[in-house]
Motif scaffolding. Structure first.
Motif, PDB file in Angstrom:
ATOM      1  N   UNK A 187       0.876  -1.175   0.000  1.00 40.40           N
ATOM      2  CA  UNK A 187       0.000   0.000   0.000  1.00 40.40           C
ATOM      3  C   UNK A 187       0.911   1.222   0.000  1.00 40.40           C
ATOM      4  N   UNK A 188       0.889   1.963  -1.078  1.00 38.75           N
ATOM      5  CA  UNK A 188       1.823   3.078  -1.255  1.00 38.75           C
ATOM      6  C   UNK A 188       1.075   4.275  -1.819  1.00 38.75           C
ATOM      7  N   UNK A 189       1.766   5.406  -1.816  1.00 35.62           N
ATOM      8  CA  UNK A 189       1.239   6.591  -2.486  1.00 35.62           C
ATOM      9  C   UNK A 189       2.236   7.098  -3.535  1.00 35.62           C
ATOM     10  N   UNK A 190       3.119   6.226  -3.957  1.00 30.38           N
ATOM     11  CA  UNK A 190       4.116   6.587  -4.962  1.00 30.38           C
ATOM     12  C   UNK A 190       3.582   6.343  -6.368  1.00 30.38           C
ATOM     13  N   UNK A 191       4.176   7.024  -7.325  1.00 30.07           N
ATOM     14  CA  UNK A 191       3.766   6.857  -8.719  1.00 30.07           C
ATOM     15  C   UNK A 191       4.368   5.606  -9.350  1.00 30.07           C
ATOM     16  N   UNK A 192       5.366   5.019  -8.699  1.00 29.65           N
ATOM     17  CA  UNK A 192       6.000   3.823  -9.253  1.00 29.65           C
ATOM     18  C   UNK A 192       6.536   2.963  -8.114  1.00 29.65           C
ATOM     19  N   UNK A 258      -2.514   4.637  -3.371  1.00 31.03           N
ATOM     20  CA  UNK A 258      -3.488   5.576  -2.816  1.00 31.03           C
ATOM     21  C   UNK A 258      -3.071   7.015  -3.134  1.00 31.03           C
ATOM     22  N   UNK A 259      -4.004   7.930  -2.858  1.00 29.91           N
ATOM     23  CA  UNK A 259      -3.760   9.356  -3.124  1.00 29.91           C
ATOM     24  C   UNK A 259      -3.656  10.090  -1.803  1.00 29.91           C
ATOM     25  N   UNK A 260      -2.534  10.751  -1.597  1.00 29.73           N
ATOM     26  CA  UNK A 260      -2.339  11.504  -0.345  1.00 29.73           C
ATOM     27  C   UNK A 260      -1.896  12.942  -0.608  1.00 29.73           C
ATOM     28  N   UNK A 261      -1.949  13.365  -1.875  1.00 28.41           N
ATOM     29  CA  UNK A 261      -1.412  14.694  -2.206  1.00 28.41           C
ATOM     30  C   UNK A 261      -2.447  15.598  -2.864  1.00 28.41           C
ATOM     31  N   UNK A 262      -3.741  15.424  -2.499  1.00 22.28           N
ATOM     32  CA  UNK A 262      -4.738  16.346  -3.032  1.00 22.28           C
ATOM     33  C   UNK A 262      -4.424  17.764  -2.549  1.00 22.28           C
ATOM     34  N   UNK A 263      -4.745  18.743  -3.409  1.00 26.84           N
ATOM     35  CA  UNK A 263      -4.486  20.139  -3.041  1.00 26.84           C
ATOM     36  C   UNK A 263      -5.664  21.012  -3.439  1.00 26.84           C
ATOM     37  N   UNK A 264      -5.652  22.237  -2.960  1.00 26.71           N
ATOM     38  CA  UNK A 264      -6.706  23.179  -3.331  1.00 26.71           C
ATOM     39  C   UNK A 264      -6.709  23.435  -4.822  1.00 26.71           C
ATOM     40  N   UNK A 265      -5.524  23.371  -5.432  1.00 26.55           N
ATOM     41  CA  UNK A 265      -5.437  23.615  -6.877  1.00 26.55           C
ATOM     42  C   UNK A 265      -6.213  22.566  -7.668  1.00 26.55           C
ATOM     43  N   UNK A 286      -9.516  16.307 -19.709  1.00 26.38           N
ATOM     44  CA  UNK A 286      -8.778  16.811 -18.549  1.00 26.38           C
ATOM     45  C   UNK A 286      -9.573  16.608 -17.268  1.00 26.38           C
ATOM     46  N   UNK A 287     -10.890  16.805 -17.362  1.00 35.51           N
ATOM     47  CA  UNK A 287     -11.755  16.601 -16.208  1.00 35.51           C
ATOM     48  C   UNK A 287     -11.683  15.155 -15.731  1.00 35.51           C
ATOM     49  N   UNK A 288     -11.740  14.232 -16.687  1.00 33.28           N
ATOM     50  CA  UNK A 288     -11.674  12.821 -16.319  1.00 33.28           C
ATOM     51  C   UNK A 288     -10.345  12.468 -15.682  1.00 33.28           C
ATOM     52  N   UNK A 289      -9.271  13.130 -16.144  1.00 31.66           N
ATOM     53  CA  UNK A 289      -7.941  12.821 -15.621  1.00 31.66           C
ATOM     54  C   UNK A 289      -7.698  13.444 -14.255  1.00 31.66           C
ATOM     55  N   UNK A 290      -8.381  14.541 -13.964  1.00 31.90           N
ATOM     56  CA  UNK A 290      -8.105  15.244 -12.706  1.00 31.90           C
ATOM     57  C   UNK A 290      -9.190  15.060 -11.660  1.00 31.90           C
ATOM     58  N   UNK A 291     -10.351  14.540 -12.049  1.00 27.99           N
ATOM     59  CA  UNK A 291     -11.471  14.498 -11.116  1.00 27.99           C
ATOM     60  C   UNK A 291     -11.213  13.595  -9.929  1.00 27.99           C
ATOM     61  N   UNK A 292     -10.295  12.614 -10.059  1.00 30.71           N
ATOM     62  CA  UNK A 292     -10.037  11.740  -8.923  1.00 30.71           C
ATOM     63  C   UNK A 292      -9.339  12.486  -7.799  1.00 30.71           C
ATOM     64  N   UNK A 293      -8.797  13.701  -8.111  1.00 28.94           N
ATOM     65  CA  UNK A 293      -8.208  14.503  -7.037  1.00 28.94           C
ATOM     66  C   UNK A 293      -9.115  15.671  -6.643  1.00 28.94           C
ATOM     67  N   UNK A 384      -5.762  12.394   4.574  1.00 29.93           N
ATOM     68  CA  UNK A 384      -5.410  11.749   5.837  1.00 29.93           C
ATOM     69  C   UNK A 384      -5.910  10.300   5.898  1.00 29.93           C
ATOM     70  N   UNK A 385      -7.136  10.052   5.376  1.00 30.03           N
ATOM     71  CA  UNK A 385      -7.650   8.689   5.372  1.00 30.03           C
ATOM     72  C   UNK A 385      -6.668   7.738   4.690  1.00 30.03           C
ATOM     73  N   UNK A 386      -6.156   8.177   3.569  1.00 36.90           N
ATOM     74  CA  UNK A 386      -5.279   7.295   2.801  1.00 36.90           C
ATOM     75  C   UNK A 386      -3.854   7.296   3.352  1.00 36.90           C
ATOM     76  N   UNK A 387      -3.418   8.415   3.957  1.00 31.96           N
ATOM     77  CA  UNK A 387      -2.097   8.453   4.601  1.00 31.96           C
ATOM     78  C   UNK A 387      -2.023   7.441   5.743  1.00 31.96           C
ATOM     79  N   UNK A 388      -3.121   7.326   6.497  1.00 27.10           N
ATOM     80  CA  UNK A 388      -3.140   6.370   7.613  1.00 27.10           C
ATOM     81  C   UNK A 388      -2.860   4.958   7.095  1.00 27.10           C
TER      82      UNK A 388
END
Length: 414
Positions: A187-192, A258-265, A286-293, A384-388
């Motif tokens: 279980x990681x949050x890395x891209x590779x 997992x995703x742990x780097x969502x931002x306001x942007x 672009x929406x489809x590619x970014x909507x998961x964040x 935070x959910x996914x960081x845990x």
């Protein structure tokens, strides 16, 4: 009276003999077209007719004079060839070897009793079958062949004693290459992820290695290290080592990103696209590619649910009470779809699964707090959910280590 002509009839052809003053004999040169092995009695019966100056002739042959029985032997060796298996690598240690032997046209023919067929100089069981042109021989070893190098030798003669031989070398390899994949995070949050391990094959090196479908380099010690990109969610990465015999060993890695780097942007980018009345195709992509964040939807909930359930099972196998309590979006279905809107009870249960995992490891440093529910859910709470889950899983590599004490362990020291 004197002899005027001496003629010989050999194999249906007539020859005139000439008197040799030195040897005082009538002579001629005959070139046989074939061996006499297949003639009646194994020889050509030569007929001689002598005529004197009065025209009187006398005829005799090998029936009366044994010296007129001409034995002819060919000098061309027969042919022996390998039919199967082809020289090279064998993936069975109980192979059968097949050779064929035949003689040339008008030759003396194959003498099957003269066959010598050996593996590494050792006799085996041989079966013989007559063919249109000669014989086919099948050799079966009496014992299993060991891994490694072996040689086949075979020789045979024709009925006139001419010999032919062959040799062929083989490598017996029935064992797939060794393959060990080192410990890795699941279980990681890395891209590779970097897949590392070792592979080798004693008999038929070198080994070809595929990691995630890509060929990976192996050093002289058999070690490898190959980076594979991860998609968000579940990843199945197959590692396959194949030796020159075509034998393979495989290992399948299972990794959840997992995703742990969502931002306001991310949210602002999503809102900008959604606010436009006429969205272009590029913007929808672009929406489809970014909507998961930028949004929290069924994809995120299914991913976290999968990771939490996997992590809970992993804790259970290590002696912990399984803290996971299934939350079904609908009766009989444990995954979320777009139409599902979680109730307060469902959202509390969804979050509680992560909270209970966190409470199992209160000592993990910098472990974020989990929200109580999904009301007014912020991007940081989603992170935070996914960081845990990522940080708790990181503890397994330490929990699973076995420690050995140097020196003698005494009672009471542990």
């Amino acid at each position: 009276m004197s002899i005027t002509t001496v003629k010989a009839t050999f194999d249906g052809q007539e020859y005139t003999l000439t008197f040799n003053e030195t040897t005082r004999k009538y002579e001629t040169v005959i070139v046989p077209s074939k061996t006499s092995h297949n003639e009646k009695g194994g020889y050509f019966n030569t007929e001689i007719t002598a005529t004197n100056d009065k025209g009187v002739s006398t005829t005799t042959d090998g029936t009366n004079i044994p010296g007129l029985r001409l034995t002819v032997q060919e000098e061309v060796p027969p042919t022996i060839q390998l039919l199967s298996p082809a020289e090279g690598i064998l993936t069975t240690n109980v192979p059968t070897f097949v050779v064929e032997a035949f003689d040339e046209e008008n030759g003396s023919g194959i003498d099957p009793s003269s066959l010598s067929m050996l593996i590494d100089g050792v006799e085996g069981d041989i079966s013989t079958q007559a063919t249109e042109n000669g014989y086919q021989f099948t050799y079966t070893p009496r014992n299993e062949l060991s891994e490694g190098n072996h040689s086949l030798t075979a020789s045979i003669q024709d009925n006139d004693g001419n010999q032919a031989s062959l040799s062929s070398v083989y490598i017996v390899d029935t064992v797939p290459p060794e393959l060990t994949v080192h410990e890795y995070r699941q279980i990681v949050d890395d891209e590779s992820i970097t897949v590392e391990g070792i592979t080798k094959d004693v008999t038929t090196s070198p080994v070809t290695l595929l990691v995630g479908g890509e060929e990976a380099a192996i050093d002289e010690h058999g070690q490898f290290s190959h980076t594979v990109p991860l998609r968000v969610g579940e990843n199945y990465i197959t590692v396959t080592a194949t030796d020159k015999a075509g034998l393979s060993s495989s290992f399948r890695l299972y990794v959840i990103r997992l995703i742990t780097d969502r931002s306001q942007a991310d949210i602002e980018e999503l809102l900008t696209i959604l606010s436009k009345e006429d969205q272009t195709e590029e913007e929808l992509i672009q929406l489809a590619q970014t909507s998961y964040k930028g949004a929290y939807n069924e994809t995120d909930m299914n991913r976290v649910t999968t990771a939490a359930e996997f992590l809970s099972d992993s804790l259970y196998t290590r002696g912990y009470v399984n803290p996971y309590v299934p939350v079904n979006p609908e009766p009989g279905r444990d995954y979320w779809v777009k139409e599902n809107k979680p109730t307060l009870e469902q959202s509390e249960g969804y979050v509680s699964n992560v909270k209970r995992i966190r409470e199992t490891f209160p000592f993990v440093p910098d472990l974020p707090e989990a929200p109580s529910d999904m009301q007014s859910f912020t991007f940081q709470e989603a992170n935070n959910l996914e960081k845990i889950l990522v940080q708790v899983e990181s503890m397994f590599q330490w929990m699973d280590k076995s420690y050995l004490m140097a020196g003698e362990a005494m009672c009471g020291e542990f």
